[in-house]
Design an enzyme around this catalytic site. Sequence first.
Site, PDB file in Angstrom:
ATOM      1  NE  ARG A 160      -3.754  -2.343   0.288  1.00 29.26           N
ATOM      2  CZ  ARG A 160      -3.489  -3.571  -0.126  1.00 29.26           C
ATOM      3  NH1 ARG A 160      -2.371  -3.808  -0.796  1.00 29.26           N
ATOM      4  NH2 ARG A 160      -4.325  -4.555   0.078  1.00 29.26           N
ATOM      5  CB  SER A 235      -9.387  -2.237   3.880  1.00 28.84           C
ATOM      6  OG  SER A 235      -9.906  -3.468   3.427  1.00 28.84           O
ATOM      7  CD  GLU A 331      -5.735   0.159   2.398  1.00 29.46           C
ATOM      8  OE1 GLU A 331      -6.171   0.116   1.233  1.00 29.46           O
ATOM      9  OE2 GLU A 331      -5.761  -0.817   3.165  1.00 29.46           O
TER      10      GLU A 331
END
Length: 338
Positions: A160, A235, A331
Amino acid sequence: MKDIRKYSLLGNNTFGIDVLCNRFIEFYSLEEARQVARILQSDKSPFIIIGGGSNVLFTDNFNGTVVRSAIKGISYEGNGILTCGSGEKWDDVVIFCVSNNLHGAENLSLIPGDVGASAVQNIGAYGAEIKDLIETIEVVEIDTSNVVTINAADCEYAYRHSRFKGEWKNRYLITKVTYRLTTGNFEPETGYGNINDELRKHGIFMPTAKQLRQMVIDIRRQKLPDPDIEGNAGSFFMNPVVDKKKYESLAAQYQDMPHYTLSNGKEKIPAGWLIDRCGWKGRSLGRAGVHDKQALVLVNRGGATGDEIVALSDAIRKDVLTKFGIEIFPEVNILPKY
């Protein structure tokens, strides 16, 4: 080019947070991207670059300019090479690939967001990451308005993460991304998560690309809320990575703890499992809550502010750290930074 003052970002973030920015600019071509770069050079106010708004949480009005690409186009060049405008929806690219026997993107089905964001975020799911498909990225350098082509190998992709999120943040406007897919015999990746179990329930042991895509979609829809019904950004937290010693210590206490061994010998532990074990699944804090089917997802129960969602995030992070000694990180890009 779209250029609007005092613009509501309600329709540009999937959390459904109603905030304003001073100026909103959307560009539709490479030349317009160069014009935007020149605007940003002369206007010294703060600016941010967004995609589809599926990975951002606004906590206040933005006292500056919000820039977004709306460049469209999916072009197959042959030999597995696919070039896409940065404003294309990522899942439309997956649909194109599956329909044209281009393989490698199936496990990334139904991930929200745009093509440009895929190159920034290094999106991933079910054992696949976009870094393994990206060849080159066409960008406009904001300081010079020059068009530059960047090789994927120079982006320093990690979980990520990319240089676009670090040292290159706000340095480039992404205009195109070129991917390399595989052709010929399809070799499905089904060993991650519960894909194999779901396939077998349907009597499928060697799925086609279309079947694998549909299975990923079905699994995601079972676990993830529709942002049109409950605002969310998918998420919210990254899965933490710990060293072997830390993992073994936790595994001795929690024998049911899932984990994924990485190539560097470290262990990735699902953040959703940690949050669930802290008792947060389905709970709310004010108008912000944790999804009842996937503890990794924070939701806007209705009318929540960005600050309320951040407060929920902070409470969860504190409990996970206290119980497991592991720090988890968002995230989602929280703006302005807190």
